[in-house]
Design an enzyme around this catalytic site. Structure first.
Site, PDB file in Angstrom:
ATOM      1  N   CYS A  23     -26.365  -1.637 -34.914  1.00 51.11           N
ATOM      2  CA  CYS A  23     -25.519  -2.429 -34.012  1.00 51.11           C
ATOM      3  C   CYS A  23     -24.264  -2.954 -34.706  1.00 51.11           C
ATOM      4  O   CYS A  23     -23.351  -3.449 -34.037  1.00 51.11           O
ATOM      5  CB  CYS A  23     -26.312  -3.601 -33.443  1.00 51.11           C
ATOM      6  N   LYS A  75     -24.878 -10.926 -24.598  1.00 55.39           N
ATOM      7  CA  LYS A  75     -25.762 -11.282 -23.491  1.00 55.39           C
ATOM      8  C   LYS A  75     -25.134 -11.006 -22.134  1.00 55.39           C
ATOM      9  O   LYS A  75     -25.799 -10.520 -21.215  1.00 55.39           O
ATOM     10  CB  LYS A  75     -26.129 -12.776 -23.577  1.00 55.39           C
ATOM     11  N   HIS A 119     -23.775  -4.735 -24.575  1.00 48.34           N
ATOM     12  CA  HIS A 119     -24.012  -4.303 -25.946  1.00 48.34           C
ATOM     13  C   HIS A 119     -24.122  -2.782 -26.050  1.00 48.34           C
ATOM     14  O   HIS A 119     -25.214  -2.240 -26.213  1.00 48.34           O
ATOM     15  CB  HIS A 119     -25.279  -4.969 -26.467  1.00 48.34           C
TER      16      HIS A 119
END
Length: 390
Positions: free
Chosen positions: A86, A331, A335
Site C-alpha cells: 500500500c 476511509k 484506497h
C-alpha cells in the site's frame, strides 16, 4: 544536493470504474497533473518516471511502469515500477525526489495506479493478503482486517480509547470526504451509523475499514534549477523519511505502534528542520480506523495512549488545530493500493496551493503525508512546505 519541488499533481476519482483500465486511469491522472502546472509542461520535459502498483489481479506484473507511461505519451524515458504494498506510490514519490535531488533528472514523474473492483471478494482478499507475512499470516487464513483487529484489541485493552473513538475517526473522515468530489465513499455518516455497523473482525466493524477502489494519481517533481520555468509558487519537498519493519505482526514486540512510521516521521522532521508541532495538516494512512489513532502517536502529534483525546477535543477536525485527512482519507476517499501515496501528495499539493475547495485549510505552511505498506512492513513520510516570501 538540489532542492526538489512539487510543481503539479492530480488524481482520478477513486471508486468503481468498470470501463477503465490501469493504462487509461494512469493517463487521466497524468493529464490532471500536467494541467495543474501553472506555466504549463510538455511531456518531453519529463526525464524519468516511477510508478507504484501492487498489480492486483495479476495484470501486467512485469513492465507495468513502461506499459502505463508509454500509453500516456512518455516515450523513451527511464520508467520503472515500484512495489511496496500500500506504500508503493509513496515510495515512488520518494524515488522521484531522489532522482531530482541527485541531478539525474530535472523533472521526474511519480505516480501510482490500481484496479481492484473487477474481482470477487475472495480473489481480492488473496491479492490484499500477498502484502502480509506469507507463511504464518496469509497461508493460515489471516486477513488484513484480522491483523489490524489484533492491533486494535491490544490498543483498546492497554489504553483508554474505545470502539466509539474508532467510529469517531470514520465520522470525521466521511464528513471530509463528502466535500471531495473524487472520493469513493463521498457521503457523511452519523456516529450511530458508525458504531452500529456490522462486525468485520472484532473490534473492527464495517465503518472502521476502508473500501477497495480503482484509481490513479500522479505527482510532478522539479529541481530548483528549472522550477521557475513552471511556477512562481512551488511547493518544496522539505523532508522525506522511510523505514521498514518486520512484515509479520507476530514477529513484533509491540502491537500498539508501527515502528516504521515512527522512524520515517523522525527522518522527515529532521530533514525538514521542523517538529510535529509545526505541521499544519496531515494526510494519514487510515486503512483501518485504528491505524489513524496509531499514526497520531507514531508521528508525534500526541503521547502514547492519548490519540483518543485529539478526537474528543476536535484537534484533527477540518477546522481543528491539526486537520487530519481533509481528503476523506483512505476511509472515505478510497484506497486503490498503488495510487494511495501519490494521491496523498496530490491532496497536500492542493492544500498548500490553496486549491482544495470546500475542504481548504486556512493558510497552511507545512503538510505531512504518511503512507504505510501492509500492517507496517514499510512506511514513508513526506513533509511539504509552502515557502513564504520574506
Amino acid at each position: 544536493m538540489r532542492d526538489a519541488y512539487v510543481i503539479g499533481a492530480g488524481q482520478t476519482p477513486f471508486g468503481t470504474m468498470p470501463d477503465e483500465s490501469y493504462r487509461s486511469l494512469f493517463s487521466a491522472a497524468l493529464e490532471t497533473a500536467v494541467d495543474s502546472v501553472p506555466y504549463g509542461l510538455e511531456r518531453d520535459d519529463i526525464d524519468e518516471a516511477v510508478i507504484g502498483s501492487l498489480g492486483v489481479g495479476g495484470r501486467q506484473l512485469g513492465l507495468s511502469g513502461p506499459a502505463a507511461t508509454e500509453h500516456a505519451g512518455l516515450h523513451g524515458i527511464p520508467s520503472s515500477r515500484i512495489e511496496n504494498a500500500c506504500a508503493a506510490s509513496g515510495y515512488s514519490v520518494r524515488q522521484a525526489v531522489q532522482a531530482v535531488k541527485s541531478g539525474m533528472a530535472d523533472v521526474a514523474l511519480a505516480g501510482g495506479v490500481e484496479i481492484m473492483t473487477d474481482m470477487s471478494s475472495d480473489v481480492t482478499k488473496y491479492w490484499l493478503g500477498v502484502s502480509g507475512e506469507t507463511e504464518w499470516e496469509r497461508l493460515t487464513g489471516t486477513t488484513f482486517a484480522g491483523v489490524y483487529a489484533q492491533m486494535a484489541s491490544t490498543y483498546l485493552d492497554q489504553y483508554e480509547a474505545t470502539q466509539e473513538h474508532l467510529s469517531m475517526v470514520a465520522v470525521k473522515n466521511h464528513e471530509n470526504g463528502a466535500k471531495n468530489p473524487k472520493a469513493h465513499l463521498g457521503f457523511e455518516c452519523s456516529l450511530d451509523d458508525a458504531v452500529g455497523a456490522p462486525t468485520v473482525a472484532d473490534p473492527l466493524n464495517l465503518y472502521h475499514c476502508c473500501p477497495t477502489s480503482d484509481g490513479a494519481a500522479a505527482v510532478l517533481i522539479a529541481s530548483e534549477d528549472v522550477v521557475d520555468e513552471y511556477t512562481d509558487d512551488p511547493i518544496r519537498v522539505a523532508g522525506v523519511g522511510a523505514a521498514s519493519e518486520r512484515v509479520g505482526l507476530f514477529q513484533r514486540d509491540d502491537y500498539t505502534g508501527i515502528a516504521s512510521s515512527k522512524k520515517a516521521g523522525e527522518q522527515a522532521y529532521d530533514e525538514a528542520g521542523i517538529t510535529p508541532d509545526d505541521v499544519d495538516f496531515a494526510e494519514i494512512h487510515d486503512c483501518f480506523a485504528i491505524a489513524e489513532l496509531l499514526a497520531y502517536e507514531d508521528l508525534g502529534f500526541c503521547e502514547r495512549g492519548e490519540a483518543h483525546q485529539l478526537l474528543e477535543d476536535g484537534v484533527t477536525e477540518l477546522d481543528g488545530e491539526l486537520p487530519v485527512n481533509a481528503s476523506g482519507g483512505l476511509k472515505s476517499k478510497g484506497h486503490p493500493i498503488g495510487a494511495t501515496g501519490a494521491g496523498q501528495v496530490a491532496e497536500a499539493f492542493k492544500q498548500l496551493s490553496g486549491k482544495a475547495g470546500d475542504r481548504q485549510i486556512d493558510d497552511p505552511q507545512y503538510g505531512l503525508t504518511h503512507n504505510v505498506g501492509g500492517s507496517g512492513g514499510a512506511a514513508v513520510v513526506h513533509v511539504l512546505e509552502r515557502e513564504v516570501a520574506q
